[in-house]
Design a protein around this motif. Structure first.
Motif, short mmCIF file in Angstrom:
data_model
loop_
_atom_site.label_atom_id
_atom_site.label_comp_id
_atom_site.label_asym_id
_atom_site.label_seq_id
_atom_site.Cartn_x
_atom_site.Cartn_y
_atom_site.Cartn_z
N LYS A 1 0.82 -1.21 0.00
CA LYS A 1 0.00 0.00 0.00
C LYS A 1 0.86 1.26 0.00
O LYS A 1 0.61 2.20 -0.76
CB LYS A 1 -0.92 0.01 1.23
CG LYS A 1 -1.79 -1.25 1.35
CD LYS A 1 -2.69 -1.22 2.56
CE LYS A 1 -1.99 -1.17 3.90
NZ LYS A 1 -1.15 -2.32 4.22
N SER A 2 1.89 1.25 0.85
CA SER A 2 2.77 2.42 0.87
C SER A 2 3.51 2.56 -0.45
O SER A 2 3.69 3.67 -0.96
CB SER A 2 3.78 2.31 2.01
OG SER A 2 3.13 2.22 3.25
N VAL A 3 3.92 1.42 -1.00
CA VAL A 3 4.60 1.44 -2.29
C VAL A 3 3.69 2.09 -3.34
O VAL A 3 4.13 2.93 -4.13
CB VAL A 3 5.00 0.01 -2.70
CG1 VAL A 3 5.40 -0.05 -4.16
CG2 VAL A 3 6.12 -0.51 -1.81
N PHE B 1 2.83 10.99 5.90
CA PHE B 1 3.59 9.75 6.07
C PHE B 1 3.11 8.95 7.26
O PHE B 1 2.60 9.51 8.24
CB PHE B 1 5.08 10.07 6.21
CG PHE B 1 5.70 10.50 4.92
CD1 PHE B 1 6.26 9.57 4.07
CD2 PHE B 1 5.68 11.82 4.54
CE1 PHE B 1 6.80 9.94 2.87
CE2 PHE B 1 6.22 12.21 3.33
CZ PHE B 1 6.78 11.27 2.49
N GLN B 2 3.32 7.66 7.16
CA GLN B 2 2.87 6.73 8.18
C GLN B 2 3.39 7.12 9.57
O GLN B 2 2.69 7.07 10.55
CB GLN B 2 3.36 5.33 7.80
CG GLN B 2 2.73 4.22 8.57
CD GLN B 2 2.94 2.89 7.88
OE1 GLN B 2 3.42 2.82 6.75
NE2 GLN B 2 2.56 1.83 8.54
N SER B 3 4.67 7.53 9.61
CA SER B 3 5.28 7.85 10.90
C SER B 3 5.23 9.36 11.18
O SER B 3 5.97 9.85 12.00
CB SER B 3 6.72 7.38 10.88
OG SER B 3 7.32 7.78 9.67
N ASP C 1 -1.08 7.90 4.55
CA ASP C 1 -0.56 6.56 4.79
C ASP C 1 -0.85 6.18 6.24
O ASP C 1 -0.17 6.64 7.15
CB ASP C 1 0.93 6.50 4.49
CG ASP C 1 1.43 5.07 4.34
OD1 ASP C 1 0.66 4.14 4.67
OD2 ASP C 1 2.57 4.89 3.90
N GLU C 2 -1.83 5.35 6.43
CA GLU C 2 -2.24 4.88 7.76
C GLU C 2 -2.30 6.01 8.79
O GLU C 2 -1.54 6.01 9.77
CB GLU C 2 -1.30 3.76 8.23
CG GLU C 2 -1.18 2.67 7.18
CD GLU C 2 -0.75 1.32 7.73
OE1 GLU C 2 -0.72 1.16 8.95
OE2 GLU C 2 -0.47 0.43 6.91
N PRO C 3 -3.23 6.94 8.60
CA PRO C 3 -3.25 8.11 9.49
C PRO C 3 -3.61 7.80 10.93
O PRO C 3 -3.30 8.60 11.81
CB PRO C 3 -4.33 9.00 8.85
CG PRO C 3 -5.18 8.08 8.06
CD PRO C 3 -4.27 7.00 7.57
MG LIG Z 1 2.81 1.01 4.79
#
Ligand SMILES: [Mg+2]
Ligand SMILES: Nc1ncnc2c1ncn2[C@@H]1O[C@H](COP(=O)(O)OP(=O)(O)O)[C@@H](O)[C@H]1O
Lengths: 256, 252
Positions: free
Chosen positions: B51-53, B95-97, B174-176
């Motif tokens: 998914k991130s890709v 971003f995820q992080s 990305d995965e908030p």
């Molecule tokens: Mg990811």
């Protein structure tokens, strides 16, 4: 087989490191130069390493003086002490020791800082923010170590020579002006310039290795630790290797 | 799966037949996705499914091995660096992080996207923009703090503020809500929806969060084995008898 793999990995690493250095040169004089970040890095690197470099230089100067004295005294050449210490400090000890300290301190912190920026996607975030991360992070850091290292080496020279005077005065009394004159009479441009020149290369090596290790950090927190650690190892080895080359070149040029 | 009838809208993202592999690891194997203006598409998929890709390919942080990516009518893979930078202003990426810059204060973090050379934002204007987004996420008092002083939920909010400071037309999340407690997670979802209305954005939201599926998603796409396996509304997914879909909804 293991040996071949080891050699192969080494060759790949050397190749990638050279490509990273090449990328630096393609971006080093870019018109969108990050001056503020360069100044910030120079301040951090310079002030961060100064205390350790200073203390080590002082001890090296003192120890070298105290330990050389008996040998020189046996030949009745105690008056050569300032010249001998000055030449070994300026030509070899100060540049190499300073570079090794900076490889440990700056190299590892760069590897760790950039490495954690890489794994927490901060470098990607810069990229999508329209700031070239290589120019912002790597070019400035490599310039800063390249320009700061010779400055630190000159400071280390001065501190070590002063420490040598302190060492001489443990037993004798020699005035500072006399000692100072003896030192400068003994030093030639052939001693100073090659040492100065190689300091730039040492600084460059530290910056390139630190940034390369940081930018190529593998995912995960162990990756960050590994980057910091291998930045120190590779930079230190590279410093000795460059020193070897520098000695050969000065020798060939007859600057001995 | 029944496609929900929707009024003809402008397509802002078109991903076609995307292939990405890392060595022998074939991550995307012909993925397709469309995003229309004003819409929220949620992308669902197992951890490590790519998914991130996928969203990194949309902003060209990664270059796919094959396929097409069109964003706002431009072929992303064919742009030069300057054109890409101009396009990236119109796409926000959370971003995820959170990816806040550790060495900078919140204020400096928020100002960073404004550094673009051609924007040359005036000082007062920068201040006003920072004020505006900090207000929007309700964290005006954190201006001078460093990311290490913020909680996970606050970091996510600041990340959101930094993403929105350039008023992007499209936002990729990305995965908030991953890694946040359920209450904070829900607050973030509500914030996303509020900001979406305020800034009128279209978005792709990667998530496993039921709140996102229920509250935010107009459409859900399931990324499975490198392809877009099924697409539909939340109701479609609930009613689905696809075993892969069912598996997800049991866990959510
Ligand atoms: Mg990811
Ligand atoms: N830069 C990269 N280099 C090598 N492999 C990668 C890289 N980025 C992602 N991968 C691999 O691609 C797969 C999908 O990753 P990702 O898109 O991050 O998953 P997720 O769906 O959880 O976001 C994983 O197997 C991951 O290891």
């Amino acid at each position: 087989m293991a040996e071949r793999n080891g050699f192969h990995a080494l060759a790949v690493e050397a190749g990638e490191l050279s490509m990273f250095a090449g990328r630096f040169f393609r971006n080093a004089f870019h018109r969108r130069f990050e001056w503020r970040e360069l100044l910030r890095q120079a301040a951090i690197n310079g002030s961060g390493s100064l205390p350790l470099v200073g203390i080590t230089a002082f001890i090296m100067g003192l120890v070298l003086t105290v330990q050389s004295r008996p040998t020189l005294a046996r030949f009745g050449a105690e008056s050569m002490l300032p010249a001998m210490v000055a030449i070994s400090v300026v030509r070899e000890i100060a540049p190499v020791i300073t570079a090794l300290i900076c490889a440990g301190k700056i190299g590892s912190s760069m590897g760790a800082e950039l490495g954690s920026m890489k794994v927490t996607e901060q470098i990607d975030a810069m990229e999508v923010s329209g700031t070239n991360p290589f120019r912002y992070l790597a070019v400035t850091r490599i310039w800063s170590t390249t320009l700061m290292l010779p400055v630190l080496v000159v400071l280390a020279d001065a501190i070590a020579i002063w420490a040598s005077w302190v060492g001489v005065n443990i037993r004798d009394t020699v005035s500072w002006p006399l000692f100072y004159r003896q030192v400068f009479d003994s030093l030639e441009y052939g001693d100073i310039l090659p040492a100065f020149a190689k300091s730039y290369f040492f600084g460059f090596a530290i910056g390139v290795v630190g940034c390369y290790k940081g930018f190529t950090t593998a995912k995960g927190t162990e990756g960050v630790g590994r980057s910091a650690h291998s930045a120190v190892v590779v930079a230190s080895l590279l410093i000795f290797f460059l020193d070897l080359i520098a000695v050969q070149i000065t020798d060939l040029l007859g600057l001995t | 799966m029944a496609t929900t009838a929707r009024p003809p809208a402008e397509r802002v993202i078109a991903v076609r037949d995307l292939h990405v592999a890392f060595g022998a690891n074939q991550v995307l194997r012909g993925f397709d996705l469309d995003l229309y203006r004003g819409e929220n598409v949620m992308v669902l998929g197992k951890s490590g499914s790519g998914k991130s890709v996928l969203i990194k390919c949309i902003v060209r942080l990664l270059r796919p091995d094959a396929g097409r990516v069109e964003v706002l009518g431009q072929d992303v893979l064919a742009l030069d660096q300057d054109q890409l930078d101009h396009l990236r202003v119109r796409i926000g990426f959370l971003f995820q992080s959170s990816a806040l810059y550790d060495s900078m204060t919140v204020q400096e973090n928020l100002e960073f996207p404004l550094r673009r050379h051609w924007l040359a934002t005036a000082r007062q204007e920068t201040e006003a923009l920072v004020d505006e987004v900090l207000d929007a996420v309700g964290l005006a008092h954190t201006r001078a703090m460093y990311p290490s002083e913020l909680s996970g939920g606050m970091k996510r909010r600041i990340g959101l503020a930094r993403t929105l400071i350039l008023k992007p037309e499209i936002v990729l999340y990305d995965e908030p809500t991953t890694g946040l407690d359920p209450i904070t997670g829900r607050e973030i979802v509500e914030l996303i929806l509020k900001l979406q209305r305020q800034y009128n954005t279209s978005s792709i939201i990667i998530s496993h969060d039921l709140n996102v599926a229920k509250l935010a998603a107009n459409r859900i796409a399931l990324l499975h084995e490198g392809r877009n396996r099924v697409e539909g509304s939340y109701a479609d997914f609930l009613a689905s008898d696809d075993p892969v879909v069912k598996e997800f909804f049991i866990f959510m």
